[in-house]
Write a protein that holds these residues in place. Structure first.
Motif, short mmCIF file in Angstrom:
data_model
loop_
_atom_site.label_atom_id
_atom_site.label_comp_id
_atom_site.label_asym_id
_atom_site.label_seq_id
_atom_site.Cartn_x
_atom_site.Cartn_y
_atom_site.Cartn_z
N ILE A 27 0.85 -1.20 0.00
CA ILE A 27 0.00 0.00 0.00
C ILE A 27 0.89 1.25 0.00
O ILE A 27 1.66 1.46 0.93
CB ILE A 27 -0.92 0.01 1.25
CG1 ILE A 27 -1.69 -1.31 1.35
CG2 ILE A 27 -1.87 1.20 1.21
CD1 ILE A 27 -2.47 -1.48 2.64
N PRO A 28 0.78 2.09 -1.04
CA PRO A 28 1.69 3.26 -1.13
C PRO A 28 1.23 4.43 -0.25
O PRO A 28 0.81 5.47 -0.74
CB PRO A 28 1.64 3.61 -2.62
CG PRO A 28 0.34 3.09 -3.12
CD PRO A 28 -0.09 1.95 -2.23
N SER A 29 1.34 4.26 1.04
CA SER A 29 0.81 5.25 1.99
C SER A 29 1.81 6.37 2.25
O SER A 29 2.35 6.49 3.34
CB SER A 29 0.41 4.55 3.29
OG SER A 29 1.38 3.60 3.68
N VAL A 30 2.01 7.19 1.23
CA VAL A 30 2.99 8.28 1.29
C VAL A 30 2.32 9.54 1.84
O VAL A 30 1.54 10.20 1.15
CB VAL A 30 3.54 8.58 -0.14
CG1 VAL A 30 4.59 9.68 -0.09
CG2 VAL A 30 4.10 7.32 -0.78
N TYR A 89 1.77 4.04 10.02
CA TYR A 89 1.52 3.34 8.76
C TYR A 89 1.86 4.20 7.54
O TYR A 89 1.78 3.73 6.41
CB TYR A 89 0.07 2.83 8.69
CG TYR A 89 -1.00 3.90 8.74
CD1 TYR A 89 -1.30 4.68 7.62
CD2 TYR A 89 -1.72 4.13 9.91
CE1 TYR A 89 -2.27 5.66 7.66
CE2 TYR A 89 -2.69 5.11 9.97
CZ TYR A 89 -2.97 5.88 8.84
OH TYR A 89 -3.92 6.86 8.90
N ASP A 90 2.22 5.45 7.77
CA ASP A 90 2.63 6.27 6.62
C ASP A 90 4.11 6.03 6.30
O ASP A 90 4.87 5.58 7.18
CB ASP A 90 2.36 7.76 6.85
CG ASP A 90 3.20 8.36 7.97
OD1 ASP A 90 3.34 7.71 9.02
OD2 ASP A 90 3.72 9.49 7.81
N GLU A 154 0.82 10.05 10.12
CA GLU A 154 1.46 11.32 9.74
C GLU A 154 2.84 11.50 10.37
O GLU A 154 3.33 12.62 10.46
CB GLU A 154 0.57 12.50 10.16
CG GLU A 154 -0.74 12.54 9.42
CD GLU A 154 -1.64 13.69 9.89
OE1 GLU A 154 -1.15 14.68 10.44
OE2 GLU A 154 -2.85 13.56 9.70
N GLU A 155 3.43 10.41 10.82
CA GLU A 155 4.71 10.55 11.51
C GLU A 155 5.77 11.16 10.60
O GLU A 155 6.57 12.00 11.03
CB GLU A 155 5.20 9.17 12.00
CG GLU A 155 6.34 9.24 13.01
CD GLU A 155 7.74 9.32 12.39
OE1 GLU A 155 8.67 9.67 13.11
OE2 GLU A 155 7.88 9.08 11.17
N GLU A 156 5.75 10.77 9.34
CA GLU A 156 6.80 11.24 8.43
C GLU A 156 6.62 12.70 8.02
O GLU A 156 7.47 13.26 7.33
CB GLU A 156 6.85 10.35 7.18
CG GLU A 156 7.18 8.89 7.45
CD GLU A 156 8.63 8.64 7.89
OE1 GLU A 156 9.35 9.61 8.17
OE2 GLU A 156 9.02 7.47 7.95
N VAL A 157 5.49 13.30 8.42
CA VAL A 157 5.30 14.72 8.11
C VAL A 157 5.04 15.54 9.38
O VAL A 157 4.54 16.65 9.32
CB VAL A 157 4.15 14.94 7.09
CG1 VAL A 157 4.59 14.49 5.70
CG2 VAL A 157 2.88 14.21 7.49
#
Ligand code: BES
Ligand code: ZN
Length: 458
Positions: A27-30, A89-90, A154-157
């Motif tokens: 799943i491309p959860s970008v 999950y991101d 949203e951890e990566e942002v």
């Protein structure tokens, strides 16, 4: 039913767990790219469903951003301690695609590794915990604690939605400690408890010059060039010795103790191997500190991206109208993101010539984290790491950031145990990210032991 039967169960079903890891990673959860919003939702649904399958009671909460998934072991017993497992999950954007050996969202297995974006950071790591919890629940043995899984998107942002969510749900998320596996270890033979993370402050700098791109032959020389001004400004932010020159930048930096430096020096490290692994002609870092100290315990000033003018094929002779830079500063205890951002802004403004317009905007921020690793829960975690990986566990600092960790302390009054499963060559945020299936299996075993160890120590 014993812990042994839980561990046997994990071995017996390994292939299924690998298939699930691949399904999740497909799943491309970008989170950085709005076009992926439906994929983030799908990833939230996938992990919520997997939590349900594991026997947890699950709720998916809508937020201002991506959904937050909360799963709890059934029959919450107030007499037992409660531990909260956090994950995300991101995933990071996969670009540049051409540097991937196989497509980032088509998991590829090669020996004991699986390659896919987000598989190590962080899908594989929190999935390992979930599977270990499932093995406990299905074993018939009584889990000695209550578990809450909190998985965000949203951890990566910068975790914006979770920052709002936490105080509102503090009661439901109350716990004795938080457990996070979203970080690394030196090797499979050197598992580690991470007791410090760096903080982060994101800044965007923009320099505006003429009201349009201009012919550099007709106009060049008679006005300032925004790209040149930006480069000159940024070049003044760090000296040749790797020290950041922003006044006050180091004021609140806690000094490394002699004891800590001695411990860090014991971590396995080979400078030449490291240099080769990074593919640089020579290493660079703040003079007076080892590479390990530089990348985990010292603050930095990094340019993440620079944009200006013409980047296409051939040449285009212009004075660009504007130039932009994206920056992140890594912070160490006790630096405060807001103070550091203000100091950088002031310094840039003081250096900027009057020939251009300077705009400094701040983005996400997160405090650094440091916890005393001598407490009973940390000691219990070290034992679980040893049981899971089969080797004595070390204490380590890490250079990455998980900003929400300090919010857990603030709102839940809980310390965080960071028990990484990622290996140094997992390539998080880089092309060809991978996860080791041996780390996945060891992580599951560690997690199975963890609940017994932590509960006994509570
Ligand atoms: N898993 C990392 C954090 C990490 C990496 C901790 C390595 C320790 C060692 C996490 O997903 C991450 O990348 N965080 C961002 C935070 C930022 C976007 C606010 C980071 O560190 O850049
Ligand atoms: Zn990450």
């Amino acid at each position: 039913m014993s812990l042994k039967s839980i561990l046997d169960h994990l071995v017996a079903h390994e292939e299924r767990y690998i298939t699930e890891l691949c399904d999740y990673s497909r799943i491309p959860s970008v989170s950085a790219q709005s076009s992926h919003a439906p994929d983030l939702r799908r990833a939230a649904e996938w992990i919520a469903e997997r939590c349900r399958l594991a026997g947890l009671t699950v709720e998916t909460y809508e937020t201002s951003g991506n959904p937050v998934v909360v799963g709890k072991t059934p029959k919450h017993d107030p007499k037992k301690p409660t531990f909260l497992v956090y994950g995300h999950y991101d995933v990071q954007p996969p670009e540049p695609f051409e540097l991937w050996t196989s497509p980032p969202f088509e998991p590829r297995r090669e020996g004991r590794n699986v390659f896919a974006r987000g598989i190590s950071d962080n899908k594989g790591q929190h999935l390992a915990h979930l599977i270990a919890a499932e093995a406990w629940l299905q074993s018939g043995a009584e889990l000695p604690c209550n578990l809450t899984f909190l998985i965000e998107g949203e951890e990566e942002v910068g975790s914006k939605a979770l920052y709002d969510f936490l105080p509102k749900h503090a009661k439901a998320l109350a716990c004795d400690a938080v457990v996070i596996s979203d970080n690394g270890i030196p090797s499979l033979k050197h598992p580690a408890l991470t007791y410090a993370l760096r903080g982060i402050a994101a800044i965007e700098v923009r320099v505006d010059g003429p009201n349009r791109d201009l012919h550099s032959g007709i106009f060049g020389g008679s006005l300032d060039n925004p790209a040149m001004v930006l480069c000159q400004l940024l070049a003044q932010m760090r000296d040749k010795k790797g020290r950041i020159t922003v006044p006050g930048y180091y004021d609140s930096v806690q000094k490394l103790s002699a004891y800590e430096r001695k411990q860090m020096a014991k971590l396995p490290f080979n400078a030449e191997k490291y240099r080769k692994f990074l593919g640089v002609p020579e290493l660079f870092g703040e003079v007076g500190y080892t590479s390990e100290e530089q990348r985990t315990a010292r603050p930095t000033f990094e340019i993440n991206g620079l944009t200006s003018g013409y980047q296409g094929e051939g040449s285009k002779t212009i004075v660009p109208s504007w130039a932009k830079a994206k920056l992140t500063l890594r912070l160490v205890p006790n630096q405060e993101p807001t103070q550091v951002i203000a100091a950088v802004k002031k310094h840039l403004q003081s250096l900027c010539p009057k020939t251009v317009k300077l705009t400094v905007k701040h983005g996400h921020g997160g405090r650094p984290y440091l916890v005393d690793p001598s407490g009973p829960l940390a000691q219990a975690a070290l034992r679980a790491l040893k049981s899971g990986f089969g080797y004595e566990a070390l204490l380590a600092r890490e250079g990455g950031s998980i900003p929400i960790v300090s919010a857990f302390k603030q709102h839940l009054k809980a310390d965080t145990l960071l028990l990484g499963m990622a290996l140094p060559d997992d390539n998080p945020h880089s092309p060809n990210e991978k996860f080791s299936l041996d780390a996945y299996a060891a992580g599951m075993r560690m997690s199975a032991h963890l609940w017994a160890e932590l509960s006994a120590a509570s």
